[in-house]
Design an enzyme around this catalytic site. Structure first.
Site, PDB file in Angstrom:
ATOM      1  CD  GLU A 188      57.737  37.350  15.227  1.00 28.01           C
ATOM      2  OE1 GLU A 188      56.827  37.444  16.062  1.00 28.01           O
ATOM      3  OE2 GLU A 188      58.810  36.768  15.453  1.00 28.01           O
ATOM      4  CB  CYS A 201      63.121  30.360  35.455  1.00 28.44           C
ATOM      5  SG  CYS A 201      62.785  32.067  34.979  1.00 28.44           S
TER       6      CYS A 201
HETATM    7  S1  SF4 Z   1      57.236  32.128  37.514  1.00 30.17           S
HETATM    8 FE1  SF4 Z   1      59.097  33.345  37.706  1.00 30.17          FE
HETATM    9  S2  SF4 Z   1      60.702  31.875  38.214  1.00 30.17           S
HETATM   10 FE2  SF4 Z   1      58.976  30.728  37.459  1.00 30.17          FE
HETATM   11  S3  SF4 Z   1      59.381  30.473  35.270  1.00 30.17           S
HETATM   12 FE3  SF4 Z   1      58.113  32.303  35.488  1.00 30.17          FE
HETATM   13  S4  SF4 Z   1      59.528  34.035  35.630  1.00 30.17           S
HETATM   14 FE4  SF4 Z   1      60.690  32.157  35.992  1.00 30.17          FE
END
Ligand code: SF4
Length: 347
Positions: free
Chosen positions: A39, A204
């Protein structure tokens, strides 16, 4: 868009288990020494850079007792090249405190961990989560970026008001269990998907609820403070060489390059006089620019050639190092470049 904290954390945990990182050298262990070391190294430094340092460091200092007993110069030497050397000095002090105040065992609560040198609240939470599954919030730069984008937070991270809001949010999102996967998931998402340039929103797990994604504001969030121009500083480093070796001085522990071996600094004539040396000739080498976080340093290197059998004034912090071996000793990165210049000047 309001959503239950559990939704955010559950999606992140599921994603981490299927797509996150599981084979980093400091994972699959509950040893707080190894987790703590990783870390600290990962603060300000990327995983790929850290891995070989982490492995060499553990070979040299396999446990907290070995690290605490080592001289600071040996710790700095093992750290040389990772930058931000205050981390190495704090690492050494922290190991000594663990030995002296905690009987050689890291304390298991984030509050006690955060009382040790070099461990802030976010690092303390990460260690406690990975070593003991403790429920505590991390909030490093990557996590702030994910939160600002996902929740559409407009404040500038690093300012008191924005950080207060971000800490409150981080606490409110903590899951009831699976702390390791959640903490690692935040780190993985920030490092590999929600990256500063070009976030991979298509991969994501938070895309469906992300404010920045919905509004196309990924490039605007998090908001940035306008950067003032860095101040410029100048220095002259005197590379005193007998053709085979270079003379180094160990810096005092505080200040830039604290504790590291660096060629003497100052006007060549004054440096030579101070060290009781006579140079056969002095040659200006090409200047070098090194950018620190808070200033830009223009280095004027001067190579002074001395006779092979010369003797320096007896100062304990002086060391002659063979030119070929100097880069592996505890010297900072720009000094390694200077050593290469000296080596090529002698060809
Ligand atoms: S901007 Fe939002 S959707 Fe895009 S990678 Fe980041 S958290 Fe995920």
């Amino acid at each position: 868009m309001k959503q239950a904290p559990e939704t955010f954390s559950r999606r992140l945990i599921e994603w981490q288990k299927r797509h996150g990182r599981h084979d980093l050298p400091w994972q699959r262990t509950r040893d707080p020494y190894r987790i703590w070391l990783s870390e600290i190294m990962l603060q300000q430094t990327q995983v790929a850079t850290v891995i070989p340092y982490y492995q060499r460091f553990l070979e040299r200092f396999p446990d907290v007792a070995a690290l605490a007993a080592a001289p600071l110069a040996a710790v700095i030497e093992a750290w040389a090249g990772l930058g931000y050397y205050a981390r190495a000095r704090n690492l050494h002090r922290c190991a000594q405190r663990v030995m002296e105040d905690h009987g050689g065992r890291f304390p298991a609560t984030p509050e006690e961990l955060a009382g040790l040198p070099g461990i802030g609240p976010s690092t303390a939470a990460a260690i406690a989560a990975f070593a003991w599954g403790r429920r505590a919030a991390i909030l490093d730069g990557n996590v702030k970026r994910v939160f600002c984008r996902h929740f559409g937070i407009e404040g500038v991270p690093g300012t008191a008001a924005a950080d207060r809001a971000l800490w409150a949010l981080a606490d409110s999102l903590l899951p009831e269990d699976d702390m390791e996967a959640y903490t690692q998931g935040l780190m993985d998402l920030g490092a590999t998907v929600c990256t500063r340039p070009r976030p991979a929103c298509g991969l994501c797990p938070l895309q469906a609820t992300c404010v920045a994604y919905r509004q196309g504001r990924q490039a605007e969030l998090p908001a940035r403070r306008p950067r003032p121009a860095l101040p410029e500083r100048e220095t002259t480093l005197v590379l005193i060489s007998d053709g085979q070796h270079i003379l180094f001085e160990r810096r005092p522990p505080a200040g830039i390059w604290g504790g590291l071996l660096v060629p003497p600094e100052g006007e060549p004539a004054a440096v030579l006089a101070r060290l009781g040396l006579h140079a056969e000739d002095c040659l200006e080498l090409p200047p070098l620019l090194h950018v620190f976080t808070h200033f830009r340093l223009h280095i004027r290197p001067v190579l002074c050639r001395v006779a092979p059998d010369c003797h320096t004034a007896a100062e304990r912090n002086l060391e002659w190092l063979a030119i070929g071996l100097a880069p592996a000793a505890g010297v900072p990165t720009p000094v390694k470049k200077l050593v290469r210049l000296v080596a090529s000047a002698g060809d």
